[in-house]
Design an enzyme around this catalytic site. Sequence first.
Site, PDB file in Angstrom:
ATOM      1  N   GLU A  88       0.838  -1.206   0.000  1.00  0.00           N
ATOM      2  CA  GLU A  88       0.000   0.000   0.000  1.00  0.00           C
ATOM      3  C   GLU A  88       0.870   1.251   0.000  1.00  0.00           C
ATOM      4  O   GLU A  88       1.979   1.254   0.554  1.00  0.00           O
ATOM      5  CB  GLU A  88      -0.903   0.012   1.241  1.00  0.00           C
ATOM      6  CG  GLU A  88      -2.336  -0.398   0.970  1.00  0.00           C
ATOM      7  CD  GLU A  88      -3.127   0.590   0.105  1.00  0.00           C
ATOM      8  OE1 GLU A  88      -2.523   1.395  -0.636  1.00  0.00           O
ATOM      9  OE2 GLU A  88      -4.352   0.553   0.172  1.00  0.00           O
ATOM     10  N   ASP A  89       0.362   2.300  -0.612  1.00  0.00           N
ATOM     11  CA  ASP A  89       1.062   3.579  -0.577  1.00  0.00           C
ATOM     12  C   ASP A  89       0.774   4.318   0.726  1.00  0.00           C
ATOM     13  O   ASP A  89       1.672   4.856   1.352  1.00  0.00           O
ATOM     14  CB  ASP A  89       0.682   4.444  -1.784  1.00  0.00           C
ATOM     15  CG  ASP A  89      -0.823   4.510  -2.008  1.00  0.00           C
ATOM     16  OD1 ASP A  89      -1.551   3.675  -1.435  1.00  0.00           O
ATOM     17  OD2 ASP A  89      -1.276   5.389  -2.752  1.00  0.00           O
ATOM     18  N   ASP A 123      -4.831   5.585   5.664  1.00  0.00           N
ATOM     19  CA  ASP A 123      -5.460   6.793   6.213  1.00  0.00           C
ATOM     20  C   ASP A 123      -6.511   6.314   7.217  1.00  0.00           C
ATOM     21  O   ASP A 123      -6.192   6.051   8.380  1.00  0.00           O
ATOM     22  CB  ASP A 123      -6.061   7.570   5.030  1.00  0.00           C
ATOM     23  CG  ASP A 123      -6.550   8.957   5.379  1.00  0.00           C
ATOM     24  OD1 ASP A 123      -7.479   9.048   6.192  1.00  0.00           O
ATOM     25  OD2 ASP A 123      -6.029   9.944   4.842  1.00  0.00           O
ATOM     26  N   PHE A 162      -3.069  16.243   3.416  1.00  0.00           N
ATOM     27  CA  PHE A 162      -3.278  15.457   2.198  1.00  0.00           C
ATOM     28  C   PHE A 162      -2.011  15.474   1.369  1.00  0.00           C
ATOM     29  O   PHE A 162      -1.549  16.529   0.950  1.00  0.00           O
ATOM     30  CB  PHE A 162      -4.468  15.994   1.406  1.00  0.00           C
ATOM     31  CG  PHE A 162      -5.022  14.980   0.457  1.00  0.00           C
ATOM     32  CD1 PHE A 162      -5.826  13.947   0.916  1.00  0.00           C
ATOM     33  CD2 PHE A 162      -4.711  15.035  -0.893  1.00  0.00           C
ATOM     34  CE1 PHE A 162      -6.326  12.982   0.046  1.00  0.00           C
ATOM     35  CE2 PHE A 162      -5.207  14.081  -1.775  1.00  0.00           C
ATOM     36  CZ  PHE A 162      -6.014  13.056  -1.305  1.00  0.00           C
ATOM     37  N   ARG A 175       0.085  12.261  -9.594  1.00  0.00           N
ATOM     38  CA  ARG A 175       0.641  10.934  -9.334  1.00  0.00           C
ATOM     39  C   ARG A 175       2.083  10.829  -9.808  1.00  0.00           C
ATOM     40  O   ARG A 175       2.878  10.075  -9.270  1.00  0.00           O
ATOM     41  CB  ARG A 175      -0.168   9.858 -10.065  1.00  0.00           C
ATOM     42  CG  ARG A 175      -1.540   9.596  -9.505  1.00  0.00           C
ATOM     43  CD  ARG A 175      -2.079   8.281 -10.088  1.00  0.00           C
ATOM     44  NE  ARG A 175      -3.521   8.146  -9.928  1.00  0.00           N
ATOM     45  CZ  ARG A 175      -4.118   7.696  -8.831  1.00  0.00           C
ATOM     46  NH1 ARG A 175      -3.393   7.355  -7.782  1.00  0.00           N
ATOM     47  NH2 ARG A 175      -5.418   7.580  -8.774  1.00  0.00           N
TER      48      ARG A 175
HETATM   49  O1  LIG Z   1      -6.909   4.068   4.592  1.00  0.00           O
HETATM   50  P1  LIG Z   1      -7.880   4.609   3.605  1.00  0.00           P
HETATM   51  O2  LIG Z   1      -8.653   5.783   4.180  1.00  0.00           O
HETATM   52  O3  LIG Z   1      -8.795   3.579   3.048  1.00  0.00           O
HETATM   53  O4  LIG Z   1      -7.055   5.264   2.406  1.00  0.00           O
HETATM   54  C1  LIG Z   1      -6.001   4.641   1.751  1.00  0.00           C
HETATM   55  C2  LIG Z   1      -6.289   4.406   0.301  1.00  0.00           C
HETATM   56  O5  LIG Z   1      -6.643   5.623  -0.349  1.00  0.00           O
HETATM   57  C3  LIG Z   1      -5.898   5.763  -1.543  1.00  0.00           C
HETATM   58  O6  LIG Z   1      -6.531   5.125  -2.625  1.00  0.00           O
HETATM   59  P2  LIG Z   1      -7.716   5.773  -3.463  1.00  0.00           P
HETATM   60  O7  LIG Z   1      -9.017   5.198  -2.983  1.00  0.00           O
HETATM   61  O8  LIG Z   1      -7.603   7.270  -3.461  1.00  0.00           O
HETATM   62  O9  LIG Z   1      -7.449   5.206  -4.927  1.00  0.00           O
HETATM   63  P3  LIG Z   1      -6.111   5.365  -5.828  1.00  0.00           P
HETATM   64  O10 LIG Z   1      -5.053   4.495  -5.201  1.00  0.00           O
HETATM   65  O11 LIG Z   1      -6.524   4.842  -7.167  1.00  0.00           O
HETATM   66  O12 LIG Z   1      -5.730   6.825  -5.855  1.00  0.00           O
HETATM   67  C4  LIG Z   1      -4.608   5.051  -1.222  1.00  0.00           C
HETATM   68  O13 LIG Z   1      -3.955   4.636  -2.393  1.00  0.00           O
HETATM   69  C5  LIG Z   1      -5.034   3.898  -0.364  1.00  0.00           C
HETATM   70  O14 LIG Z   1      -5.327   2.750  -1.132  1.00  0.00           O
HETATM   71  N1  LIG Z   2      -3.334  11.170  -2.429  1.00  0.00           N
HETATM   72  C1  LIG Z   2      -3.748  10.819  -1.230  1.00  0.00           C
HETATM   73  N2  LIG Z   2      -4.575   9.785  -1.101  1.00  0.00           N
HETATM   74  C2  LIG Z   2      -4.956   9.471   0.139  1.00  0.00           C
HETATM   75  N3  LIG Z   2      -5.766   8.503   0.557  1.00  0.00           N
HETATM   76  C3  LIG Z   2      -5.830   8.581   1.878  1.00  0.00           C
HETATM   77  N4  LIG Z   2      -5.080   9.584   2.351  1.00  0.00           N
HETATM   78  C4  LIG Z   2      -4.509  10.156   1.274  1.00  0.00           C
HETATM   79  C5  LIG Z   2      -3.624  11.256   1.114  1.00  0.00           C
HETATM   80  O1  LIG Z   2      -3.177  11.941   2.058  1.00  0.00           O
HETATM   81  N5  LIG Z   2      -3.275  11.536  -0.168  1.00  0.00           N
END
Ligand SMILES: O=P(O)(O)OC[C@H]1O[C@H](OP(=O)(O)OP(=O)(O)O)[C@H](O)[C@@H]1O
Ligand SMILES: Nc1nc2[nH]cnc2c(=O)[nH]1
Length: 147
Positions: free
Chosen positions: A63-64, A67, A116, A129
């Site tokens: 995971e990146d 949150d 953010f 991105r």
């Molecule tokens: O802990 P959480 O509150 O669930 O947030 C974390 C997730 O939010 C973002 O994904 P997003 O849904 O924005 O999709 P993306 O990766 O395609 O940008 C991020 O890449 C995590 O997967």
């Molecule tokens: N890009 C982005 N995605 C998120 N998803 C949950 N938290 C974050 C954040 O701080 N930045």
Amino acid sequence: MLVAVLKGAVNTLVALSQAMTIDAQIDFMSLSSYGSGSSSSGRITVRQDLSTDVKGRNVLIVEDIIDSGYTLDWTVRELKRRGAASVEVFALLEKPARRKVEVPVKYKGFEVPDEFVVGFGLDYDERFRNLDSIAVLKPEVYEGSLV
Ligand SMILES: O=P(O)(O)OC[C@H]1O[C@H](OP(=O)(O)OP(=O)(O)O)[C@H](O)[C@@H]1O
Ligand SMILES: Nc1nc2[nH]cnc2c(=O)[nH]1
């Protein structure tokens, strides 16, 4: 095998997998809980599923950012439900102030404050991105005045 949660984790998966010295298969799952906003809806939707059956496999979810934790909590449960032999987590970033659900993270990167962040795969409304480093997005951007 490594399972990256797209799209945000793509850069993290590349960096991590290239730093590994053991052979590891990779697969992707695209989930979303954010739509175009900057806070989690808590409702996970599968945009694209894995191409691999994880039954009996040792899986490391990449995971990146964590949150609220909703995305990861859902993913861990789902991969266990599919019969993975083990499910562990690598998370590049964690935002502890916003955690709603706790999920054990075996490999942790950095903690970030309650702001953010974008770049290195992380987006705001699909933008930023491709920044090569991680930055805090100015609130004016998601509050509307610079969009
Ligand atoms: O802990 P959480 O509150 O669930 O947030 C974390 C997730 O939010 C973002 O994904 P997003 O849904 O924005 O999709 P993306 O990766 O395609 O940008 C991020 O890449 C995590 O997967
Ligand atoms: N890009 C982005 N995605 C998120 N998803 C949950 N938290 C974050 C954040 O701080 N930045």
